[in-house]
Scaffold this active site. Structure first.
Site, PDB file in Angstrom:
ATOM      1  N   HIS A   1       0.823  -1.212   0.000  1.00  0.00           N
ATOM      2  CA  HIS A   1       0.000   0.000   0.000  1.00  0.00           C
ATOM      3  C   HIS A   1       0.861   1.267   0.000  1.00  0.00           C
ATOM      4  O   HIS A   1       2.001   1.263   0.473  1.00  0.00           O
ATOM      5  CB  HIS A   1      -0.922   0.010   1.213  1.00  0.00           C
ATOM      6  CG  HIS A   1      -2.045  -0.972   1.103  1.00  0.00           C
ATOM      7  ND1 HIS A   1      -3.047  -1.055   2.033  1.00  0.00           N
ATOM      8  CD2 HIS A   1      -2.337  -1.903   0.165  1.00  0.00           C
ATOM      9  CE1 HIS A   1      -3.911  -1.985   1.686  1.00  0.00           C
ATOM     10  NE2 HIS A   1      -3.496  -2.528   0.558  1.00  0.00           N
TER      11      HIS A   1
ATOM     12  N   GLU B   1       0.612   3.982   1.783  1.00  0.00           N
ATOM     13  CA  GLU B   1       0.989   4.423   3.120  1.00  0.00           C
ATOM     14  C   GLU B   1       2.185   3.621   3.626  1.00  0.00           C
ATOM     15  O   GLU B   1       3.105   4.173   4.231  1.00  0.00           O
ATOM     16  CB  GLU B   1      -0.176   4.222   4.111  1.00  0.00           C
ATOM     17  CG  GLU B   1      -1.465   4.913   3.721  1.00  0.00           C
ATOM     18  CD  GLU B   1      -2.409   4.010   2.930  1.00  0.00           C
ATOM     19  OE1 GLU B   1      -3.614   4.067   3.193  1.00  0.00           O
ATOM     20  OE2 GLU B   1      -1.934   3.263   2.049  1.00  0.00           O
TER      21      GLU B   1
ATOM     22  N   CYS C   1      -6.502   1.289   5.436  1.00  0.00           N
ATOM     23  CA  CYS C   1      -6.985  -0.011   5.904  1.00  0.00           C
ATOM     24  C   CYS C   1      -6.465  -0.259   7.325  1.00  0.00           C
ATOM     25  O   CYS C   1      -5.624   0.492   7.831  1.00  0.00           O
ATOM     26  CB  CYS C   1      -6.541  -1.127   4.954  1.00  0.00           C
ATOM     27  SG  CYS C   1      -4.774  -1.509   5.045  1.00  0.00           S
TER      28      CYS C   1
ATOM     29  N   CYS D   1      -2.613  -0.573   7.550  1.00  0.00           N
ATOM     30  CA  CYS D   1      -1.957   0.733   7.366  1.00  0.00           C
ATOM     31  C   CYS D   1      -2.171   1.634   8.577  1.00  0.00           C
ATOM     32  O   CYS D   1      -1.256   2.358   8.980  1.00  0.00           O
ATOM     33  CB  CYS D   1      -2.463   1.412   6.096  1.00  0.00           C
ATOM     34  SG  CYS D   1      -1.829   0.638   4.586  1.00  0.00           S
TER      35      CYS D   1
END
Length: 164
Positions: free
Chosen positions: A88, A90, A124, A127
């Site tokens: 991801h 992040e 999410c 994250c």
């Protein structure tokens, strides 16, 4: 519109708008076929790190393969992450940043769906944990309606299910 000295006057974006625009550009580097996300970590109005979602360094990414396993299997958003090659945005921004500079920083997140509509930038669960662990104090993201969502209390993010 002109100012007193004849120079053109324009509206400067707020800091949140400015860094979210940068997050949108960072998202353009994504290698994901389903959604493109960009993240920018900022402290004292200075960029500490950026990241976009995509395959780990040295791995073949979905754009180059021309296929997405989760898309082929019609896996709904937010499920079966183990089938995904991508890291991801992040997570990449956190991995790329200096731990000392991330403490008390702000992370800005923007995302796009496959059809270029805005995707919900809410991090999410994994994250959110990484953001907390990096001691980032604030999350600012674009919602599906392109509205800016600012979360200063990280526990607020835990109460809302991520649509990713």
């Amino acid at each position: 519109m002109s100012g007193n000295n004849g120079h053109k006057v324009f509206a400067r974006p707020s800091w949140d708008e400015y860094f979210l625009e940068i997050a949108k550009v960072v998202a353009s580097r994504s290698t994901c076929l389903r959604r493109r996300y960009g993240a920018v970590i900022v402290k004292d109005h200075v960029i500490v790190s950026t990241g976009y979602n995509g395959a780990p360094r040295g791995s073949v990414n979905c754009i180059d393969k021309g296929s997405c396993r989760r898309k082929e299997l019609n896996v709904p958003a937010g499920e079966r992450y183990e089938l995904c090659e991508a890291v991801h945005a992040e997570q990449n921004a956190i991995v790329n940043g200096s731990p000392e500079r991330m403490k008390d920083a702000i992370i800005y997140i923007a995302g796009f769906e496959e059809d270029n509509a805005f995707a919900d930038g809410r991090p999410c669960l994994l994250c959110r944990r990484m953001i907390r662990n990096a001691m980032i104090k604030e999350v600012v993201f674009l919602g599906k309606d392109a509205g800016i969502v600012k979360v200063e209390d990280m526990s607020e993010l835990d109460n809302v299910r991520s649509p990713r």
